[in-house]
Design an enzyme around this catalytic site. Structure first.
Site, PDB file in Angstrom:
ATOM      1  CD  GLN A 180      -3.124  -0.597   0.152  1.00  0.00           C
ATOM      2  OE1 GLN A 180      -3.370   0.573  -0.133  1.00  0.00           O
ATOM      3  NE2 GLN A 180      -3.761  -1.599  -0.411  1.00  0.00           N
ATOM      4  CG  HIS A 202      -2.831  -4.657  -8.545  1.00  0.00           C
ATOM      5  ND1 HIS A 202      -4.063  -4.601  -7.942  1.00  0.00           N
ATOM      6  CD2 HIS A 202      -2.095  -5.522  -7.816  1.00  0.00           C
ATOM      7  CE1 HIS A 202      -4.063  -5.427  -6.891  1.00  0.00           C
ATOM      8  NE2 HIS A 202      -2.882  -5.991  -6.800  1.00  0.00           N
ATOM      9  CB  THR A 238       9.046 -17.295 -19.300  1.00  0.00           C
ATOM     10  OG1 THR A 238       9.634 -18.536 -19.676  1.00  0.00           O
ATOM     11  CG2 THR A 238       9.290 -16.249 -20.384  1.00  0.00           C
ATOM     12  CB  CYS A 326      -9.531 -10.519   1.440  1.00  0.00           C
ATOM     13  SG  CYS A 326      -8.184  -9.715   0.620  1.00  0.00           S
TER      14      CYS A 326
HETATM   15  C1  LIG Z   1      -3.125  -5.766  -2.273  1.00  0.00           C
HETATM   16  C2  LIG Z   1      -2.250  -6.135  -1.153  1.00  0.00           C
HETATM   17  C3  LIG Z   1      -1.532  -7.337  -1.132  1.00  0.00           C
HETATM   18  C4  LIG Z   1      -1.694  -8.387  -2.185  1.00  0.00           C
HETATM   19  O1  LIG Z   1      -1.203  -7.997  -3.418  1.00  0.00           O
HETATM   20  P1  LIG Z   1      -1.645  -8.814  -4.726  1.00  0.00           P
HETATM   21  O2  LIG Z   1      -0.886  -8.155  -5.826  1.00  0.00           O
HETATM   22  O3  LIG Z   1      -3.124  -8.649  -4.844  1.00  0.00           O
HETATM   23  O4  LIG Z   1      -1.256 -10.232  -4.528  1.00  0.00           O
HETATM   24  C5  LIG Z   1      -0.692  -7.581  -0.065  1.00  0.00           C
HETATM   25  N1  LIG Z   1      -0.545  -6.702   0.926  1.00  0.00           N
HETATM   26  C6  LIG Z   1      -1.228  -5.536   0.956  1.00  0.00           C
HETATM   27  C7  LIG Z   1      -1.004  -4.587   2.082  1.00  0.00           C
HETATM   28  C8  LIG Z   1      -2.098  -5.214  -0.075  1.00  0.00           C
HETATM   29  O5  LIG Z   1      -2.766  -4.072  -0.033  1.00  0.00           O
END
Ligand SMILES: *Cc1c(COP(=O)(O)O)cnc(C)c1O
Length: 392
Positions: A180, A202, A238, A326
């Protein structure tokens, strides 16, 4: 379809057009395998190494300390399992917190089943750990401290520098889930004494399914994925070349405009909080007033179910979350909100609005206007709220 107002940037962000543009050639023109020796392959290899440099530069690391993964969860799994298995001869104790992302928490639970011992630190009402409790939890067996940089639900930023100092003094590896924080906060792994750091593209306007683990030079860690010699024998498979290119561009963009973006975001965030407090009663801000992510707003509305709130907001074209992507799939209130001491019924009425670079003050006004209507309508159906009103 109504115009979408997207206030769930902590769940994921759109890929910025500049990022997409850089990625596109690597799907069908420059599709070579970076391991191939002909020119088409070496073009891909160069692109991967350029991205690695950008990511290293962004956090004050050497590019050789950046290892690509398929996202934040993989980076978290790798850091914990890789350190645990490789350093088993030194000890079997790991320290983390009660408010970690499930990528860390569920990995810790898995490691407990494998015979490791895990201490889950408490947090205060703002979601901050107690440094004294951390110090007291350290034993001769402690091999790893894993504490997130900033929380995905309530936005609280931990005292990372102090944690890094404690870990360094005790000669214990320090991992931080910075998914984050990366792209949103200035981070220097040297200054903060971080040994391992998880990130995911992302969450800062890059593509999904690509992330990285920073591993300080000299840290002893097992691979999570075995196979080919990619990533200097540490992460087989890869390379996701378009994803890696996109991640490099996204991190570069994020840090180019960080201060200006954050000023704008904090202004928008504080305006959203103020307008909600000015117009709605029986509402509480979760997380720390200032030690919080620039885009994070997390509120509890008494006498309301977060799920109903989300559905009503969705009907108005507003995308938000009631804790974390989640947890909204289950009926249990979020472990983070419980850890900061919220009673179940208050935790259930929580709403996370996470702002990003594309949100505007007009959107903030629209969301507040709709929230006022929705909260009033939902509370009108609550016998408890009616009673509280009468008692006033
Ligand atoms: C989104 C998130 C993850 C997981 O990342 P992904 O790319 O969805 O596997 C792990 N830790 C935190 C604090 C997140 O916000």
């Amino acid at each position: 379809m109504k115009k979408l107002i997207y206030m769930d940037n902590a769940a994921t962000t759109p890929v910025k057009s500049e990022v997409l543009e850089e990625m596109l050639p690597y799907f069908s023109e420059m599709y070579g395998n970076p391991s191939s020796i002909y020119s088409l392959g070496s073009h891909s290899k160069v692109a991967v190494e350029e991205a690695r440099e950008k990511i290293g530069k962004a956090i004050g690391a050497n590019p050789k300390e950046i290892f690509f993964t398929a996202g934040g969860s993989e980076a978290d799994n790798w850091a914990l399992k890789g350190i645990a298995y490789r350093n088993r001869d030194k000890g079997n104790h790991i320290i983390t917190t009660k408010i970690e992302h499930h990528g860390v928490l569920h990995t810790c639970e898995y490691l407990e089943k494998q015979g490791f011992e895990v201490t889950y630190l408490d947090v205060d009402e703002y979601g901050i750990i107690d440094l004294n409790q951390l110090k007291k939890s350290i034993t001769d067996e402690t091999i790893l401290i894993s504490i997130m940089f900033a929380n995905n639900e309530i936005g609280t930023i931990q005292p990372i520098k102090e944690i890094g100092e404690i870990a360094k003094e005790k000669n214990i590896y320090f991992h931080t889930d910075a998914v984050q924080a990366i792209g949103h906060i200035n981070i220097d792994v040297e200054e903060l004494n971080i040994d391992l750091l998880s990130m995911a593209a992302h969450k800062f306007y890059g593509p999904k399914g690509i992330g990285a683990l920073y591993i300080r030079r000299g840290v002893k860690i097992d691979p999570l994925i075995s196979g080919g010699a990619q990533e200097r024998n540490r992460r087989a498979g890869t390379e996701n070349v378009p994803g890696i290119v996109g991640m490099g561009k996204a991190i570069e963009l994020a840090y180019e405009n960080l201060d200006e973006n954050n000023r704008k975001l904090i202004k928008l965030r504080d305006s959203l909080i103020k307008k909600i407090f000015d117009n709605i009663d029986h509402v509480k801000l979760n997380g720390h007033p200032t030690k919080r992510l620039p885009g994070n707003v997390n509120l509890s509305f008494e006498f309301i179910e977060g799920e109903s709130l989300l559905l009503s907001l969705d009907m108005e074209g507003i995308a938000a979350s009631s804790g974390s992507a989640c947890t909204s799939g289950t009926l249990d209130p979020s472990h983070v909100l419980l850890a900061i001491g919220l009673p179940h019924e208050i935790a259930h009425g929580s709403l996370r609005l996470s702002l990003g670079d594309f949100n505007t003050e007009d959107e903030v006004d629209f969301v507040v206007e709709k929230l006022v209507e929705i909260v009033a309508r939902l509370r009108a159906m609550s016998p408890l709220y009616e009673r509280v009103k009468e008692e006033k």
